[in-house]
Design an enzyme around this catalytic site. Structure first.
Site, mmCIF file in Angstrom:
data_model
loop_
_atom_site.group_PDB
_atom_site.id
_atom_site.type_symbol
_atom_site.label_atom_id
_atom_site.label_comp_id
_atom_site.label_asym_id
_atom_site.label_seq_id
_atom_site.Cartn_x
_atom_site.Cartn_y
_atom_site.Cartn_z
ATOM 1 C CG HIS A 133 -0.140 6.476 3.796
ATOM 2 N ND1 HIS A 133 -1.446 6.567 3.392
ATOM 3 C CD2 HIS A 133 0.004 5.234 4.318
ATOM 4 C CE1 HIS A 133 -2.071 5.434 3.664
ATOM 5 N NE2 HIS A 133 -1.213 4.598 4.222
ATOM 6 C CD GLN A 217 3.586 4.228 10.374
ATOM 7 O OE1 GLN A 217 4.093 3.672 11.339
ATOM 8 N NE2 GLN A 217 2.717 3.613 9.588
ATOM 9 C CB CYS A 378 -0.831 3.252 1.211
ATOM 10 S SG CYS A 378 -2.055 1.983 1.488
HETATM 11 N N1 PLP Z 1 -0.325 8.300 7.047
HETATM 12 C C1 PLP Z 1 0.631 7.407 7.326
HETATM 13 C C2 PLP Z 1 2.042 7.874 7.440
HETATM 14 C C3 PLP Z 1 0.312 6.070 7.535
HETATM 15 O O1 PLP Z 1 1.253 5.184 7.811
HETATM 16 C C4 PLP Z 1 -1.053 5.682 7.426
HETATM 17 C C5 PLP Z 1 -1.431 4.267 7.591
HETATM 18 O O2 PLP Z 1 -0.668 3.370 7.357
HETATM 19 C C6 PLP Z 1 -2.016 6.661 7.153
HETATM 20 C C7 PLP Z 1 -1.613 7.960 6.970
HETATM 21 C C8 PLP Z 1 -3.451 6.311 7.052
HETATM 22 O O3 PLP Z 1 -3.932 5.923 8.301
HETATM 23 P P1 PLP Z 1 -5.392 5.300 8.455
HETATM 24 O O4 PLP Z 1 -5.469 4.161 7.487
HETATM 25 O O5 PLP Z 1 -5.453 4.859 9.872
HETATM 26 O O6 PLP Z 1 -6.363 6.371 8.134
#
Ligand code: PLP
Length: 418
Positions: A133, A217, A378
């Site tokens: 991500h 996740q 993302c």
């Molecule tokens: N890392 C992973 C694997 C994610 O799926 C997400 C969000 O979808 C994030 C990081 C970022 O999380 P947040 O938007 O809650 O900061």
């Protein structure tokens, strides 16, 4: 204590969002909300909503700032959640290692920024999988730019839709003596694959590198203690755990808690301020400048209690069963390509249609009250590696049911006919 309802349709009755979002279809038939986007953010049970509104109505005050009753009560509630999070992570984790942040993104930025001031320098290497991500990639890119160190990516190996996974042989070569940090997701947010964290951690530990685990996740499904594998830091967000948005966690090893510099500066994170300079508070306070997410912390505590009543293993098995059913159904629809691996552990199914763009299909599904995310999720580098510009992603959770799978499959079939 309320009775814990079985997962699926009965658990759904604990989530007001579903009762409030059924629609009338074109033929006068009710269309229930089919929410298949829990990987982006999970819906909230009444237990969480009630805990937050009860706190706001009875106990709200700012924390660590007042000697009066409300502030003392609010501070106690806030610190009790820190202890709750520590217990949730494992018996070896103490509350003093739990930092509240705004979410996984902020937690990872805090780490990347701090480590680029301490152990990462020119000549060092940071290793990150290509499939991450953006929250676990862009902060490390920035750290590499600042320090002029190398950022190396672990590629993927295998066939999409069958066994696409991290290339462990390449990881073995990349994680070498100058590697300072290896940062990876426990579970991939696009494909839902479970990464070989223990194996990668062992490789990193053999060269003295720190391991950062993005658990955004995985926290809903796995109840292992990653610190017992040698992981040095982990991050997650409450909103994916049936809790509120606006709060997340960064948990650190004792050594990292001592050495990581603060990220934000201001009230609450200092032990002394003079006109000449300032000294930092010890423990998690050093990383919690400003008024923290107090109500959200109460919601996170309630979410963890709710989650543990249901059981993370049970939620995982339930969600993975539904993902398998969905995947099997997709395979009988002409033109559909599935990208997630097929190990039976995934609670996410990524797919696309060869002729209908993912965004168009998602819009058509919304016409049947099916909420499913489409896009790059993302994770531009992964989506590009897969040779596509967008994917649909169905993700399953405690309140998902067989009906959701069948309605979504039917809507996909009808979208193709329309
Ligand atoms: N890392 C992973 C694997 C994610 O799926 C997400 C969000 O979808 C994030 C990081 C970022 O999380 P947040 O938007 O809650 O900061």
């Amino acid at each position: 204590m309320p009775v814990s309802l079985p997962l699926g349709m009965q658990t759904r009755s604990e989530f007001p969002i579903f009762a409030n979002n059924a629609r009338m279809g074109v033929e006068g038939r009710t269309q229930p909300l089919v929410y298949l986007d829990s990987a982006v953010s999970a819906q909230k049970p009444r237990a969480v909503i009630n805990a937050m509104s009860h706190f706001l109505e009875h106990d709200y005050g700012s924390v660590h700032r007042g000697a009066y009753g409300l502030s003392v009560r609010a501070s106690q509630a806030y610190e009790e959640v820190r202890e709750r999070v520590a217990r949730f992570l494992g018996p070896s984790v103490s509350a003093s290692r739990i930092i509240f942040t705004r979410g996984t993104t902020e937690s990872l930025n805090m780490l990347a920024s701090g480590l680029s001031q301490t152990i990462v320098d020119a000549g060092a290497r940071i290793v990150v999988p290509l499939m991450e991500h953006h929250a676990n990639m862009v902060p490390w890119q920035q750290a590499a730019l600042r320090t002029e160190c190398e950022l190396a990516y672990i590629p993927m190996v295998g066939k999409a839709g069958e066994a696409l996974c991290l290339d462990i042989e390449k990881a073995r070569k990349l994680i070498s003596r100058n590697t300072r940090v290896v940062s990876l997701a426990h579970v991939g947010n696009v494909l839902g694959q479970v990464n070989p964290v223990k194996e990668i951690t062992a490789l990193a530990k053999a060269v003295g590198a720190l391991v950062v685990l993005d658990c955004a996740q995985s926290m809903t499904c796995f109840d292992d203690d990653p610190f017992s594998w040698g992981v040095d830091a982990l991050a997650f967000s409450a909103h994916k755990l049936y809790g509120p948005s606006g709060i997340g966690v960064l948990a650190l090893s004792p050594a990292l808690l001592e050495s990581l510099p603060p990220f934000l500066f201001g009230g609450g994170m200092i032990s002394n301020v003079t006109l000449e300079g300032s000294e930092w508070a010890g423990g998690p306070a050093r990383f919690e400048a400003g008024t923290p997410p107090i109500v959200e912390a109460v919601g996170l505590g309630a979410a963890l209690t709710w989650l543990e009543e249901k059981g993370r293993k049970a939620i995982h098995a339930h969600s993975a069963r539904l993902a398998t059913r969905f995947r099997e159904g997709l395979q009988s629809i002409k033109g559909i390509e599935v990208y997630s691996p097929e190990t039976g552990e995934e609670t996410i199914v990524a797919f696309r249609h060869e002729a209908l763009h993912a965004h168009d299909l998602a819009t058509l599904l919304d016409g049947s009250n099916v909420a499913m995310r489409a896009g790059h999720h993302c994770a531009w580098p992964l989506v590009r590696f897969l040779g596509v510009d967008a994917l649909l992603r169905a993700s399953f959770a405690a309140y998902s049911d067989v009906d959701d799978v069948d309605i979504a499959l039917d809507a996909i079939k009808r979208a193709r006919l329309g």
